[in-house]
Design an enzyme around this catalytic site. Structure first.
Site, PDB file in Angstrom:
ATOM      1  N   GLU A  18       0.819  -1.221   0.000  1.00 59.82           N
ATOM      2  CA  GLU A  18       0.000   0.000   0.000  1.00 59.82           C
ATOM      3  C   GLU A  18       0.848   1.265   0.000  1.00 59.82           C
ATOM      4  OE1 GLU A  18      -0.595  -2.579   2.016  1.00 59.82           O
ATOM      5  OE2 GLU A  18      -2.707  -3.146   1.851  1.00 59.82           O
ATOM      6  N   MET A  37      24.742   7.962   2.459  1.00 54.68           N
ATOM      7  CA  MET A  37      24.676   9.291   3.058  1.00 54.68           C
ATOM      8  C   MET A  37      24.977   9.215   4.553  1.00 54.68           C
ATOM      9  SD  MET A  37      24.454  12.435   2.480  1.00 54.68           S
ATOM     10  CE  MET A  37      23.515  13.123   1.129  1.00 54.68           C
ATOM     11  N   LYS A  83     -17.567   0.011   5.670  1.00 56.08           N
ATOM     12  CA  LYS A  83     -18.107  -0.951   4.715  1.00 56.08           C
ATOM     13  C   LYS A  83     -19.590  -0.699   4.429  1.00 56.08           C
ATOM     14  CE  LYS A  83     -18.265  -5.772   3.520  1.00 56.08           C
ATOM     15  NZ  LYS A  83     -18.103  -7.160   3.931  1.00 56.08           N
ATOM     16  N   PHE A 140     -11.779  -6.619  13.748  1.00 62.15           N
ATOM     17  CA  PHE A 140     -10.702  -7.154  12.932  1.00 62.15           C
ATOM     18  C   PHE A 140     -10.311  -6.130  11.861  1.00 62.15           C
ATOM     19  CE2 PHE A 140      -9.376  -9.579   9.087  1.00 62.15           C
ATOM     20  CZ  PHE A 140      -8.153  -9.999   9.578  1.00 62.15           C
ATOM     21  N   GLN A 141      -9.040  -5.901  11.706  1.00 60.72           N
ATOM     22  CA  GLN A 141      -8.483  -4.919  10.753  1.00 60.72           C
ATOM     23  C   GLN A 141      -9.095  -3.528  10.940  1.00 60.72           C
ATOM     24  OE1 GLN A 141      -8.432  -6.665   6.739  1.00 60.72           O
ATOM     25  NE2 GLN A 141      -6.388  -7.442   7.203  1.00 60.72           N
TER      26      GLN A 141
END
Lengths: 577, 162
Positions: free
Chosen positions: A50, A476, A162, A112-113
């Site tokens: 993502e 760096m 949802k 959940f999630q």
């Protein structure tokens, strides 16, 4: 007729003219993805992470000037976008990110999630929304695109429970957006503009400092006109590269921590700094108390918070950079000053500085110098490629040794400094500009932060060129360790790096390697022949190379360190014109 | 330097957290913050007492203005205004001190809003100085509980610049 929230979302995206979306599916966004599956007017690109979806949308936005869009699922899907969103926020890139959310009745129950992504992204978005009712969906999306793309642009997140994407409502696209509390100032104050003409005409040693705002507002033409007309030399911040032609005789390249000697000297010696679409970041100013001690400052920016945040400003002009410059140029036409005459000795001084210490590095016949690779990329692409970078030495060499003549050809994470940005951004840029050559100039450390996107590039037949300046170090940080930490290379030695050629091949991409300077150009030319898949080039470079000039943290920007070894007579110097 | 900043905001959920998050994220101080609905229930008013030098306070007001849900920001530093705060204090004076305590409360125009066998609860409103003076005076009588609303402010007629 009532349609469900997922369809409303797609209708809204159509209204906004969206063609490309980047995303990753999951439980609570199944509905949206199911509807997108049949949608012919837009294409969803599945990334492999993502974070990369948001960077790709960001790269798409930077290359095209349009709003980038990403859709991800709730919980981990949403939290994975945070780095991408923060990257876009720091660099003022317009994005709309849709995250799925658990159904409204479960919010707050540790479902959940579930993650409070609106809470998490509050400080790194321009604005964000949790849509609680499908009836508000279209209006919210309309507002989000408006907020993302106007004023000082930035990312906006919309959290979609949802039941909102499955719930039914009439689709009503609001004709206008009217947010009473959001009214950016687009036109500069007339009096301020007149005052700035006075200051410019009096100045003997003026410098224009152009930033990302020039690119975001599309003001390159106006900037060039101003510089040429008033004979003012121009330096760019890293975000401003491409806003003014890098090959122009008035260009002094980049200023700041790894800026050119002459840009930094010019700033410190100037009597007037005209900051255009800049925010006087600490990487640019060095120690602020010693920044441009003799200069008055005119600051043009659309965001009032940028003004007087880091440095004192004598004349602020709040407004869209292009509008302000247009008004400024119109006002200048009323004056009959011979702008060039008073500046000639200043311009000569700058030329002397340019000759005194040009950008240079030690060329070696046996070992590839990283600067040499960037220089050759510039040559083989004739300066016309879109260059994305990761973060670290690769980014600075790409900023120094490639000359950007056009806006939106330099895509790099400036504010946040996100390693792993360049490759997914290159994917987005290649999709926005299918006919352009797109490079990601990378380090062997950075590329491994989003290397899984090789799969995305392969399956979409994107001929992105990845040039890895492979020094087997986090270069760096290693440079700082060498200079300031007694050469104690704590955890910067990457020791085991994968065989990038084999890795590319394993993904179905092309892998190439150069180990000597002679091989660099042939490898680059070979990569340009590939038109239907990504090419990963492993340039095995000198691990000791450092980015110069360098202003140590906390020093004034004319307190620069140079590569002193180059003074040894046996080493041949290469000067970049 | 102390500043009283009045912030008119959309009465939406999350707005308080946007404002408080701005202060904590940018290292600004909040000495007190009070929020309430205005006559228009879609709009709330926050009164924030903060401190900092000119540059910081300028940043605070600009940053607040930048938040999308914020309608208007007023720094009362530049405006003639009145400020009030309400304090409830539960005090348990000894029997012999009760009369004296009530007298002090009366002088400060405090109202006794609850009294029991052991304690009095006094309500007092006023500006910072008055409240500070009152608290100082009644400390010896034994403060059991203490709660304050945070300051609210309103401009005097005409919004005249000082």
């Amino acid at each position: 007729m009532k349609i469900n929230g997922s369809k409303i979302l797609i209708e809204c995206l159509k209204k906004e003219g969206i063609k490309h979306i980047y995303g990753y599916p999951g439980g609570v966004v199944l509905n949206i993805f199911d509807h997108l599956y049949d949608e012919k007017s837009m294409e969803l690109t599945l990334t492999r992470h993502e974070q990369a979806a948001v960077h790709a949308a960001d790269g798409y936005a930077r290359a095209s000037g349009k709003v980038g869009v990403a859709i991800v699922t709730s919980g981990p899907g949403a939290t994975n976008t945070v780095t991408g969103i923060a990257t876009a926020y720091m660099d003022s890139i317009p994005l709309v990110v849709f995250s799925g959310q658990v159904p409204t009745m479960l919010i707050g129950n540790d479902a959940f999630q579930e993650a409070d992504i609106v809470g998490i992204t509050r400080p790194c978005t321009k604005h964000n929304y949790l849509v609680k009712d499908v009836k508000d969906l279209a209006k919210t999306i309309r507002e989000a695109f408006h907020i993302a793309s106007t004023g000082r642009p930035g990312p906006v997140l919309i959290d979609l429970p949802k039941d909102v994407t499955t719930g039914m409502a009439e689709f009503v696209w609001p004709k206008h957006v009217n947010i009473r509390s959001y009214n950016p100032t687009y036109h500069g104050n007339r009096w301020m503009i007149k005052q700035s003409i006075q200051m410019i005409s009096k100045a003997k040693k003026p410098v224009i400092m152009a930033g990302g705002g020039v690119i975001l507002s599309g003001a390159s033409k106006e900037l060039k006109e101003l510089a040429e007309k008033a004979k003012i030399p121009v330096t760019m911040t890293m975000m401003g590269l491409g806003g003014f032609p890098g090959t122009h005789k008035l260009s002094m390249g980049m200023l700041g921590m790894h800026g050119t000697y002459y840009a930094n000297r010019a700033i410190q010696g100037s009597d007037l700094i005209i900051g255009i679409g800049v925010r006087f970041d600490d990487r640019v100013t060095g120690r602020t108390e010693s920044f441009a001690p003799d200069a008055k400052v005119i600051h043009i920016d659309i965001d009032p918070t940028s003004i007087r945040k880091n440095v004192d400003v004598d004349l602020p002009v709040v407004g869209d950079v292009r509008n302000v410059l247009t008004d400024l140029l119109a006002e200048m036409k009323k004056h009959k000053e011979q702008w060039g005459a008073v500046r000639s000795s200043w311009l000569k001084q700058i030329d002397r500085w340019k000759k005194e210490r040009p950008l240079e590095y030690r060329f070696d016949k046996k070992i590839i110098k990283p600067e040499f690779v960037v220089e050759k990329i510039y040559e083989v692409t004739k300066g016309k490629a879109i260059i994305c970078t990761e973060v670290g030495q690769n980014q600075m060499w790409a900023a120094q040794y490639y000359k950007y003549d056009k806006p939106r050809t330099w895509l790099s994470s400036g504010g946040l400094g996100t390693m792993g940005y360049g490759f997914p951004a290159a994917i987005g840029a290649q999709m926005a500009c299918p006919d352009e050559t797109v490079f990601d100039i990378a380090g062997d450390g950075s590329i491994q932060m989003n290397i899984q996107e090789l799969a995305t590039a392969v399956i979409n037949k994107l001929p992105v060129k990845i040039a890895i300046l492979n020094n087997r170090f986090l270069g760096m940080v290693r440079q700082w360790q060498e200079l300031f930490f007694n050469e104690r290379y704590a955890h910067t030695d990457l020791d085991v790096t994968p065989d990038f050629v084999k890795l590319a091949e394993a993904y179905g991409a092309v892998g190439l390697r150069a180990t000597t300077p002679d091989e660099v150009v042939p490898v680059l030319k070979e990569s340009l022949k590939v038109k239907d898949k990504p090419v990963m080039m492993d340039f095995v470079v000198d691990w000791k190379s450092k980015v110069y000039p360098m202003v140590p943290a906390g020093a004034a920007i004319d307190e620069m360190i140079f590569d002193e070894e180059k003074k040894k007579p046996e080493k041949k110097l290469r000067t970049v014109k | 330097m102390k500043h009283t900043i009045s912030v008119l905001v959309e009465n939406k959920f999350g707005v308080l957290s946007r404002v408080s998050g701005l202060f904590s994220g940018r290292g600004f101080n909040i000495e007190s913050l009070s929020v309430g609905e205005t006559i228009d229930p879609a709009v709330s008013l926050m009164t924030i007492i903060t401190s900092g030098d000119d540059r910081i306070v300028e940043q605070i007001t600009k940053q607040l203005n930048k938040l999308i849900d914020i309608i208007k920001v007023v720094d009362f530093m530049e405006i003639d205004h009145v400020e009030r705060e309400l304090v409830l204090i539960k005090v348990s004076p000894r029997k012999t001190d009760k009369a004296e305590f009530l007298k002090i409360a009366e002088i400060f125009r405090g109202r006794i809003i609850d009294s029991g066998t052991q304690t009095f609860t006094v309500e007092i409103t006023g500006d910072e100085k008055k409240i500070a003076a009152f608290i100082e005076l009644i400390k010896p009588y034994g403060i059991k509980e203490f709660v304050r609303t945070g300051k609210v402010a309103i401009a005097r007629e005409g919004l005249k610049k000082k």
